[in-house]
Write an enzyme that holds these catalytic residues in place. Sequence first.
Site, short mmCIF file in Angstrom:
data_model
loop_
_atom_site.label_atom_id
_atom_site.label_comp_id
_atom_site.label_asym_id
_atom_site.label_seq_id
_atom_site.Cartn_x
_atom_site.Cartn_y
_atom_site.Cartn_z
N GLU A 46 0.72 -1.20 -0.23
CA GLU A 46 -0.17 0.19 0.07
C GLU A 46 0.83 1.26 -0.01
OE1 GLU A 46 -3.52 0.30 0.31
OE2 GLU A 46 -3.73 -1.77 -0.16
N THR A 59 -8.53 9.32 0.05
CA THR A 59 -7.96 8.00 0.78
C THR A 59 -6.86 8.38 1.80
OG1 THR A 59 -8.36 6.78 -1.47
CG2 THR A 59 -6.68 5.93 0.04
N ASP A 87 -9.54 7.96 -7.99
CA ASP A 87 -10.27 6.76 -8.11
C ASP A 87 -11.52 6.69 -8.13
OD1 ASP A 87 -10.48 7.11 -5.55
OD2 ASP A 87 -9.68 5.05 -4.85
#
Length: 281
Positions: free
Chosen positions: A63, A86, A81
């Site tokens: 990640e 995020t 996205d």
Amino acid sequence: MHASPHHSRHPRHPRRLALGLAAAVLAGGASLAVNAAAGASTPAGLDDPHKKEIAMELVSSAENSSLDWKAQYKYIEDIGDGRGYTAGIIGFCSGTGDMLELVQHYTDMEPGNPLAKYLPALEQDNGSDSHAGLGSAFVSAWKTAAKDTVFQQAQNDERDDVYFNPAVNQAKSDGLGTLGQFIYYDAIVMHGPGDDPVSFGGIRKTAMKKAKTPAQGGNETTYLNAFLDARKAAMKTEDAHDDTSRVDTEQRVFLNAGNLQLDPPLHWKTYGDSYEILTLP
């Protein structure tokens, strides 16, 4: 923050079935049986503190291109996205509901925190990629909050309640050892809870059509290979998932070596970068 241009931060599906999955797993109550041999017991699972630390480092290598997962409490960006911001140690998203739940939990723990005033905006933006009511001020507030140990604990709580504990409990119910428990956890982190074909539950169902779980009398390695095959197929349905190295050059390496308890030393690659964990943390 990201040492490699190939960092993941893969999008996940909305947590529409997250709590339902967690409840179903916990209700199952099954676990690996204690070895009947005198004095023998089940090896430590992924919820053992040392093995859990390994799991956090493995996920962070994919990640964040780093083993330092604790440096990610302050992480926040829009990765384009369609899921808004995020952020944090597990990639909580403003567009999928888990960021909203996290900030609500944080505010329950510590009213008047730097993020509390953004709850109305997070509720409004949930389900979209909108930054309305958030923006640079929210990003700054997130980074400030990340220095607060209460917010760090809130992130840990949400990670455990929605992702880690359900994945580990389901894996134990399926008769899987520590590696299998990690394989489930990494899948639920990327794909999210749920039963559609490209969510964790759907991937598991696809695998079970190909092989029996150990709890059903199947071979553990055979089943885990089927699960990883199903996961790769799910990953390839989204452009953001088209690099499957966290399966090919990480999890499959451990599986092919027969390391079903995920014992160090561990050597693996994600996105072409090499990592190792030589001893238990």
